[in-house]
Design an enzyme around this catalytic site. Sequence first.
Site, PDB file in Angstrom:
ATOM      1  N   ASP A 230       0.442 -10.369   1.712  1.00  0.00           N
ATOM      2  CA  ASP A 230      -0.282 -10.791   0.516  1.00  0.00           C
ATOM      3  C   ASP A 230      -0.106  -9.733  -0.577  1.00  0.00           C
ATOM      4  O   ASP A 230       0.243 -10.025  -1.729  1.00  0.00           O
ATOM      5  CB  ASP A 230      -1.770 -10.936   0.889  1.00  0.00           C
ATOM      6  CG  ASP A 230      -2.561 -11.667  -0.174  1.00  0.00           C
ATOM      7  OD1 ASP A 230      -1.965 -12.088  -1.187  1.00  0.00           O
ATOM      8  OD2 ASP A 230      -3.782 -11.813   0.000  1.00  0.00           O
TER       9      ASP A 230
ATOM     10  N   TYR B  31      -7.135 -12.567   8.091  1.00  0.00           N
ATOM     11  CA  TYR B  31      -7.783 -13.603   7.283  1.00  0.00           C
ATOM     12  C   TYR B  31      -8.407 -14.701   8.135  1.00  0.00           C
ATOM     13  O   TYR B  31      -9.265 -15.440   7.665  1.00  0.00           O
ATOM     14  CB  TYR B  31      -6.791 -14.233   6.301  1.00  0.00           C
ATOM     15  CG  TYR B  31      -6.348 -13.296   5.185  1.00  0.00           C
ATOM     16  CD1 TYR B  31      -7.017 -12.097   4.945  1.00  0.00           C
ATOM     17  CD2 TYR B  31      -5.268 -13.601   4.373  1.00  0.00           C
ATOM     18  CE1 TYR B  31      -6.619 -11.243   3.951  1.00  0.00           C
ATOM     19  CE2 TYR B  31      -4.861 -12.741   3.364  1.00  0.00           C
ATOM     20  CZ  TYR B  31      -5.543 -11.558   3.161  1.00  0.00           C
ATOM     21  OH  TYR B  31      -5.154 -10.697   2.163  1.00  0.00           O
TER      22      TYR B  31
ATOM     23  N   LYS C 268       1.644  -1.229  10.447  1.00  0.00           N
ATOM     24  CA  LYS C 268       0.907   0.041  10.392  1.00  0.00           C
ATOM     25  C   LYS C 268       0.760   0.517  11.839  1.00  0.00           C
ATOM     26  O   LYS C 268      -0.349   0.736  12.347  1.00  0.00           O
ATOM     27  CB  LYS C 268      -0.447  -0.208   9.701  1.00  0.00           C
ATOM     28  CG  LYS C 268      -1.232   1.029   9.332  1.00  0.00           C
ATOM     29  CD  LYS C 268      -0.651   1.808   8.172  1.00  0.00           C
ATOM     30  CE  LYS C 268      -1.411   3.115   7.982  1.00  0.00           C
ATOM     31  NZ  LYS C 268      -0.747   4.048   7.062  1.00  0.00           N
TER      32      LYS C 268
ATOM     33  N   ASP D 283       2.259   1.486   3.890  1.00  0.00           N
ATOM     34  CA  ASP D 283       2.023   2.365   2.735  1.00  0.00           C
ATOM     35  C   ASP D 283       3.361   2.819   2.141  1.00  0.00           C
ATOM     36  O   ASP D 283       3.563   2.827   0.928  1.00  0.00           O
ATOM     37  CB  ASP D 283       1.124   3.557   3.097  1.00  0.00           C
ATOM     38  CG  ASP D 283       1.418   4.134   4.472  1.00  0.00           C
ATOM     39  OD1 ASP D 283       2.205   3.522   5.225  1.00  0.00           O
ATOM     40  OD2 ASP D 283       0.867   5.197   4.808  1.00  0.00           O
TER      41      ASP D 283
ATOM     42  N   ASP E 212       2.902  -9.671  -3.937  1.00  0.00           N
ATOM     43  CA  ASP E 212       2.491  -9.566  -5.341  1.00  0.00           C
ATOM     44  C   ASP E 212       3.169  -8.374  -6.015  1.00  0.00           C
ATOM     45  O   ASP E 212       3.575  -8.454  -7.175  1.00  0.00           O
ATOM     46  CB  ASP E 212       0.961  -9.439  -5.459  1.00  0.00           C
ATOM     47  CG  ASP E 212       0.322 -10.807  -5.663  1.00  0.00           C
ATOM     48  OD1 ASP E 212       0.935 -11.809  -5.216  1.00  0.00           O
ATOM     49  OD2 ASP E 212      -0.772 -10.888  -6.255  1.00  0.00           O
TER      50      ASP E 212
END
Length: 355
Positions: free
Chosen positions: A245, A143, A189, A221, A249
């Site tokens: 992020d 980001y 990852k 994943d 959620d």
Amino acid sequence: MSNKYKIALIKGDGIGPEIVNEAVKVLDAIASVENISFEYNEYLMGGCAVDVFDNPLPADTITGALNSDAVLFGAIGGPKYDSLPSEKRPETGLLKLRKSLNAFANIRPAVIFDELTAASTLKEEVIKGVNLVVVRELTGGIYFGEPREKKEDVAYNTMIYTKDEIKRIAKVAFDQAMKRDKKVTSVDKANVLEVSKLWREVVEEIAKDYPEVSLEHMYVDNAAMQLIRNPKQFDVILTGNIFGDILSDAASMVVGSIGLLPSSSIGGKVGLYEPIHGSAPDIAGQGIANPIATIMSASMMLRDLGEVKAANRIDDAIKAVLKEGYRTHDLANFDAKEVVSTEEMGSLIAEYATK
Ligand code: NAD
């Protein structure tokens, strides 16, 4: 002498003022029974600051926040501001505030209340007893990484983490684990990304300072799948900005209502405490927003300030009120004995917190 705390209140937009007012009501109730007092100072951020100052984060707000013991924040944003250029958007104000506070660690607990297991979309046996916390790196990663650019036919961003950035967020996660079930799941990852390989190495290094904490690594994943399949396996999930992020959620939906999830953003001298939801313009001004996430954020604030007894009072009051069957509109369909307004919910929690 009572412990006095200077709290910066940033109510923001939409339901922000309604829910922060209820958290203040509960804090004041706590102050009447514990040896603490609060001095509140209000500052503008988000759309309301754009309206007044043409700036989503006025300098006065940054200074006020930095000169406080903690910041309690509601939410910002709304359709009125959606077409503004990015430097004027409410979200830009919040991102800048987090940077100014050096709030590099975002902590999001997801705890299921026994009374509300039916509010989750997952089966009761899968979620009953879930108690996990996501520790997300907040001020680095893709980001913020440079270079970043969008051209006509190509666009790119850079996922970048330094060793020091990984070290400090890993320490926060292990410190959290020490206060909990002593398990950290580091999510990355590393099978594809170099940045994740460094992440793993550094997390392994920090883990050596916490021999009591067990560490496992999980690809993002798989973590997304495991969160839905068996969320009870997690204690502390440690991860970078973009993975955090998304996963936080997902973790929030495990719990049911978005109106029940608090967060803290810490790392610098002053912590920022806020519900994870947004300004809910669709229900603003109707007195039906659920203030519990904000009240729980106030409890996290008290805990970080060292006022554990006061924080426990709030947490116990929330549980008691839910057990009694009081529900705001978002939870009206889940064993409600009585559906109450935002203000009534705040008053009930304040009352139970002083018992
Ligand atoms: P939202 O979280 O505001 O709302 C999503 C849905 O959840 C809505 O139906 C809303 O009514 C409901 N909801 C949210 N909080 C609730 C509560 N406390 N009680 C009951 N119901 C609640 O997300 P959105 O609609 O995508 O965004 C609205 C605005 O909020 C946008 O401008 C967005 O940019 C902003 N936003 C701000 C923050 C923040 O301030 N940290 C975070 C997310 C979104």
